[in-house]
Design an enzyme around this catalytic site. Structure first.
Site, PDB file in Angstrom:
ATOM      1  N   HIS A  74     -18.127  -0.554  10.699  1.00 15.88           N
ATOM      2  CA  HIS A  74     -18.809  -1.847  10.594  1.00 15.88           C
ATOM      3  C   HIS A  74     -17.874  -2.980  10.192  1.00 15.88           C
ATOM      4  CE1 HIS A  74     -23.195  -3.372   9.931  1.00 15.88           C
ATOM      5  NE2 HIS A  74     -22.451  -4.293  10.486  1.00 15.88           N
ATOM      6  N   TYR A 125     -28.447  -1.436   7.906  1.00 12.37           N
ATOM      7  CA  TYR A 125     -29.729  -2.023   8.282  1.00 12.37           C
ATOM      8  C   TYR A 125     -30.902  -1.235   7.685  1.00 12.37           C
ATOM      9  CZ  TYR A 125     -26.999  -4.289  12.042  1.00 12.37           C
ATOM     10  OH  TYR A 125     -26.074  -4.993  12.785  1.00 12.37           O
TER      11      TYR A 125
END
Length: 266
Positions: free
Chosen positions: A105, A48
């Protein structure tokens, strides 16, 4: 704030703020707003590129570290040593002595080596809980055979159109909790105007979003809706003053297509 007890007895707020796409001052302002209205759990990730802004907001808040729950995710296919460097980088960016929950992730090809590095930081107390993200049932069952510390959380796509019942049941014996990213399905399939959700919400003076979140938390699914708007944050937190009836639950179950709504997440 309602909490869940993870499989290592750490307590985690059942609702948190997702920060995907938030950056810069907007990210810092959103987190400070969320803290003001009652959020204590925040989800970020290396990919991000906003860990530093999350860290800035936490520092500026002046709140006690032990009152916050911070999650981040490792985002690259790395080896054991590289992963350790990457974890240190996240700690530095977040300006934290420890991370409450660290996730893989994705089920990368080197996920087991990466997780081994995560386990090392866990034993040192630099990470309080370990988890994974986007692991389906088959991959999860294979993965847990190889680890010393069973993942506390599996963060996956979950919403009323993809309810993940089989995955949740599979992980239950291991006490791995489902955490829902995109609990509003990113607005797909007319989520916010869905007739079933709207009709149920009308009974309780709630929105379709609140009904969708309530359905998930009543199933023990952790939720991390993203919003940069304070009024939406308040709305998303206002789900603890009503309960769905058995009839409501039966109607919402019928919405499940058992299919991903995102092409890359299959």
């Amino acid at each position: 704030m309602m909490t869940q007890t993870l499989n290592n007895n750490i307590k985690m707020p059942i609702i948190g703020l997702g920060t995907y796409t938030l950056a810069g001052r907007e990210c810092e302002r959103a987190i400070l707003d969320a803290l003001q209205v009652g959020y204590r759990s925040f989800d970020t990730a290396q990919m991000y590129r906003n860990e530093v802004y999350v860290g800035n907001a936490i520092k500026a808040s002046g709140l006690r570290r032990e009152d916050l729950f911070i999650t981040t995710k490792l985002s690259s296919n790395m080896g054991y040593e590289t992963t350790k460097k990457s974890i240190r980088s996240s700690l530095d960016s977040l300006q934290l002595d420890y991370i409450d929950l660290l996730l893989l992730h994705s089920p990368y090809s080197q996920a087991k080596d990466m997780y081994r590095a995560m386990e090392e930081f866990y034993t040192q107390g630099r990470i309080k809980a370990l988890g994974i993200s986007n692991f389906d049932t088959r991959v999860y069952l294979d993965f847990v055979k190889s680890v010393q510390i069973i993942p506390a959380v599996n963060q996956v796509q979950a919403h009323v159109f993809f309810q993940r019942e089989v995955l949740q049941q599979t992980m239950q014996p291991y006490r791995t909790i489902v955490q829902a990213w995109s609990p509003f399905a990113n607005g797909k399939k007319g989520f916010f105007s869905n007739q079933t959700l709207v009709a149920i919400g009308r009974k309780y003076n709630k929105t379709s979003a609140q009904v969708g979140l309530r359905y998930l938390i009543e199933r023990g699914i952790n939720v991390i809706p993203k919003s940069s708007k304070k009024e939406r944050m308040i709305e998303n937190l206002s789900i603890f003053d009503f309960a769905l009836s058995a009839e409501d639950v039966a109607q919402i179950k019928k919405l499940d297509t058992n299919k991903s709504l995102f092409g890359w997440d299959v």
